[in-house]
Design an enzyme around this catalytic site. Structure first.
Site, PDB file in Angstrom:
ATOM      1  CG  ASP A  99      -2.297   0.359   0.981  1.00 42.67           C
ATOM      2  OD1 ASP A  99      -2.503   1.424   0.395  1.00 42.67           O
ATOM      3  OD2 ASP A  99      -3.190  -0.428   1.350  1.00 42.67           O
ATOM      4  CG  ASP A 196      -4.624   5.366   0.989  1.00 39.74           C
ATOM      5  OD1 ASP A 196      -5.438   4.474   1.224  1.00 39.74           O
ATOM      6  OD2 ASP A 196      -4.608   6.461   1.581  1.00 39.74           O
ATOM      7  CD  GLU A 275      -8.954   4.172  -1.623  1.00 42.79           C
ATOM      8  OE1 GLU A 275      -9.951   3.968  -0.917  1.00 42.79           O
ATOM      9  OE2 GLU A 275      -8.038   4.921  -1.276  1.00 42.79           O
ATOM     10  CG  HIS A 335      -9.019  -1.710   4.142  1.00 43.51           C
ATOM     11  ND1 HIS A 335      -8.805  -1.654   2.772  1.00 43.51           N
ATOM     12  CD2 HIS A 335      -8.641  -0.510   4.629  1.00 43.51           C
ATOM     13  CE1 HIS A 335      -8.321  -0.464   2.469  1.00 43.51           C
ATOM     14  NE2 HIS A 335      -8.196   0.239   3.574  1.00 43.51           N
ATOM     15  CG  ASP A 336     -11.466   1.667   3.228  1.00 41.27           C
ATOM     16  OD1 ASP A 336     -11.011   1.632   4.384  1.00 41.27           O
ATOM     17  OD2 ASP A 336     -10.829   2.132   2.264  1.00 41.27           O
TER      18      ASP A 336
HETATM   19  C1  GLC Z   1      -8.020   4.973   1.873  1.00 39.97           C
HETATM   20  C2  GLC Z   1      -7.907   3.729   2.709  1.00 39.97           C
HETATM   21  C3  GLC Z   1      -8.612   3.952   4.013  1.00 39.97           C
HETATM   22  C4  GLC Z   1      -7.942   5.103   4.715  1.00 39.97           C
HETATM   23  C5  GLC Z   1      -7.893   6.343   3.843  1.00 39.97           C
HETATM   24  C6  GLC Z   1      -6.932   7.353   4.376  1.00 39.97           C
HETATM   25  O1  GLC Z   1      -9.310   5.242   1.504  1.00 39.97           O
HETATM   26  O2  GLC Z   1      -8.420   2.640   2.020  1.00 39.97           O
HETATM   27  O3  GLC Z   1      -8.617   2.827   4.831  1.00 39.97           O
HETATM   28  O4  GLC Z   1      -8.623   5.398   5.903  1.00 39.97           O
HETATM   29  O5  GLC Z   1      -7.460   6.057   2.541  1.00 39.97           O
HETATM   30  O6  GLC Z   1      -5.620   6.907   4.235  1.00 39.97           O
END
Ligand code: GLC
Length: 574
Positions: A99, A196, A275, A335-336
């Protein structure tokens, strides 16, 4: 199948390190645990792992607030453990991507500590500073986006928690430092990165205020209470309008190109997945990201055939329109996001729907990303005791509900539990031993284990049960590997007005397969004998969730059981 890159043919599996496997018995996952489970992953049949952040972090955002980009969080092990993990994964032909959190660091990162120490230190300009809050921008996690730092008597900007200050990406020194960190792991041999929240990297340079008459808590509450389509639309509009000056701003494409150039310094075989769902981040198909996620599919709520069809039509057309064809990338969870079985279930046929959705991921065109635990049908666990929540976005919201919006604490706790991402991050359920076999009995795990590990939702029980979801995933993954059409074939949608089922052909030079996914509890009788790609052919059944014999069928009078996943090779009649 050699004309494709590894990341086009691979099935990715996301490991959330805190919750995957606890090798040292302290209630938190770690590299020792992951290494012990590599044979499990290899046996499952995945080809690549996306590892959520494993770096040192104060964990305000469960690892997405990084305080050292070139090390390993002590709770997960050491750099040597990481190297062992990478070596062992590669030895099993499993690729590993990490990540990469570019937008922000932790407020405990030495860069930020230095930056906030005065307004004239060497890193003074590494973050986004202002004398007074220049506008009404909100953080999407915890209210005001500008937080006061007494040390320098100024405010810093953060799109996420105040413990996650945004880096100033206009500063070339920031880029250089981050690209060095990127090279550090590439030098060790990692195969790429999941990027991310790239959309948040730049902000509107005029700092234009938003015009929403509410703050973050107000908009969240509106979203939560919206019932009618109009209310939902209005709340959605507010969300968009609130953040539109903090998202997708100019500069991102150039930055992605720079990062791509760093990646391409290596052997041409490393990859980037963003992402984001914006296909334009694939640039000309060859100069920005290799993949972006098909989030519109994931966010559909209930997946219904007509919407899936529309999604595919739109995404594939846009990908095909790139100068060098882009490659699709599908996912139904991470995970979100809520677990597949909870999110797309109907509480009556959840088990069947879990199989159907797995098949959707593994038969649509593109690279699938699976999230750890989906293969055994893990479900969301709503934590209604706010003191047990670890997702600070949710604890912040609980506090606002009670103290700003005067919501009854019991309701607030329920709402916070539901919106919290803890629900889908609970420890992996390895067996029906106490703690689901994740940690030794009597150890308190970092998040509670979902008690349904006792009801067969665990790896060990499912491994021994030939008709379990786990074995279903394994068969499907194996089958996918053996099917050139599923891996690289074009996607041709059939029977486009069918409400109950999705039917499509995947067609490569070597093979044509018909896929039928029956989303309904009805038995279907289908006729494909006049379908262009199937006319004059028989159907050799290759895979079915209804445990059919692998016989040859005619293309008409084809009965499909309720919720059946049916895959057959289209073969000319002998
Ligand atoms: C992304 C991640 C998430 C995180 C956010 C801030 O969306 O997937 O889990 O809280 O970024 O880094």
């Amino acid at each position: 199948m050699t004309d494709l890159k590894w990341w086009q043919t691979a099935v990715f599996y996301q490991i959330y390190p805190r919750s995957f496997a606890d090798g040292n018995g302290d209630g938190i996952g770690d590299f020792k645990g992951i290494i012990e489970k590599l044979d499990y992953l290899s046996d499952l049949g995945i080809d690549a792992v996306w590892l959520s952040p494993h770096f040192p972090s104060p964990n305000w955002d469960c690892g997405y607030d990084i305080s050292d980009y070139t090390n390993v969080a002590p709770e997960y092990g050491t750099l040597e453990d990481f190297k062992t993990f990478l070596r062992e994964a590669h030895a099993r032909r499993i690729r590993v991507i990490l990540d990469l959190v570019l937008n922000h660091t932790s407020d405990e990162h030495p860069w930020f500590l230095e930056s906030k120490s005065s307004s004239d230190n060497p890193k003074a300009n590494w973050y986004v500073w202002a004398d007074t809050p220049p506008n009404n921008w909100q953080s999407c996690f915890d209210g005001d986006a500008w937080t006061y730092a007494p040390e320098r008597n100024q405010y810093y900007y953060h799109y996420f928690m105040k413990q996650q200050p945004d880096l100033n990406w206009h500063n070339p020194e920031v880029k250089k430092a981050m690209w060095d960190a990127v090279r550090f792991w590439l030098d060790l041999g990692v195969d790429g990165y999941r990027l991310d929240a790239i959309g948040t990297i730049f902000e509107d340079s005029s700092l234009t205020p938003h015009d929403v008459p509410l703050n973050l808590a107000g908009v969240r509450r509106l979203l939560e209470l919206a019932q009618t389509p109009e209310e939902k639309q209005q709340a959605g509009k507010y969300w968009y309008a609130m953040f539109k000056y903090q998202w997708a701003q100019p500069g991102l494409h150039d930055l992605m190109k720079e990062l791509r150039a760093v990646i391409d310094e290596y052997d041409g075989d490393r990859m980037l997945v963003g992402e984001d769902d914006d296909i334009t981040y694939m640039g000309n198909g060859d100069d920005e990201l290799h993949l972006v996620f098909n989030f519109p599919l994931m966010r559909m709520g209930r997946l219904i055939p007509s919407l899936v069809r529309l999604n595919q039509k739109e995404r594939l057309a846009r990908l095909d329109a790139l100068p060098v064809n882009g490659w699709p990338c599908n996912t139904l969870g991470n995970h979100d996001y809520s677990r597949i079985r909870t999110n797309y279930g109907d509480r009556q046929h959840d088990a069947e729907l879990a199989r159907l959705h797995a098949a959707l991921m593994l038969t649509l065109k593109g690279t699938p990303f699976l999230y750890n635990g989906e293969e055994i049908g893990m479900t969301d666990l709503i934590i209604t005791d706010p003191t047990k929540l670890r997702d600070t976005m949710a604890t912040w919201y609980y506090d606002r509900l009670v103290n700003e919006l005067n919501v009854d604490p019991v309701e607030a706790a329920q709402r916070a539990g539901e919106m919290s991402r803890d629900k889908n991050r609970t420890p992996m359920q390895w067996s029906n031993n106490p703690n689901g076999g994740f940690s030794p009995p009597n150890v308190e795990t970092w998040l509670p284990v979902n008690p349904n590990y006792r009801d067969g939702i665990n790896v060990r029980d499912q491994r021994h049960n030939p008709s379990s979801l786990l074995n279903y995933y394994k068969h499907l993954l194996q089958f996918r590997k053996s099917s050139p059409a599923l891996i690289k074939g074009e996607y041709i949608s059939l029977n486009n007005t069918a409400k109950d089922y999705l039917a499509f052909v995947r067609k490569s030079e070597e093979q044509t397969v018909l896929v039928v996914l029956n989303f309904s509890e009805k038995k279907l009788e289908l006729d494909f004998s006049r379908t262009k790609e199937i006319k004059g052919c028989n159907l050799q059944i290759l895979f079915s969730s209804a445990e059919r014999l692998k016989t040859t069928k005619r293309a008409y009078g084809l009965t499909i059981s309720p919720f059946e996943v049916f895959i057959a090779e289209v073969e000319p009649k002998q």
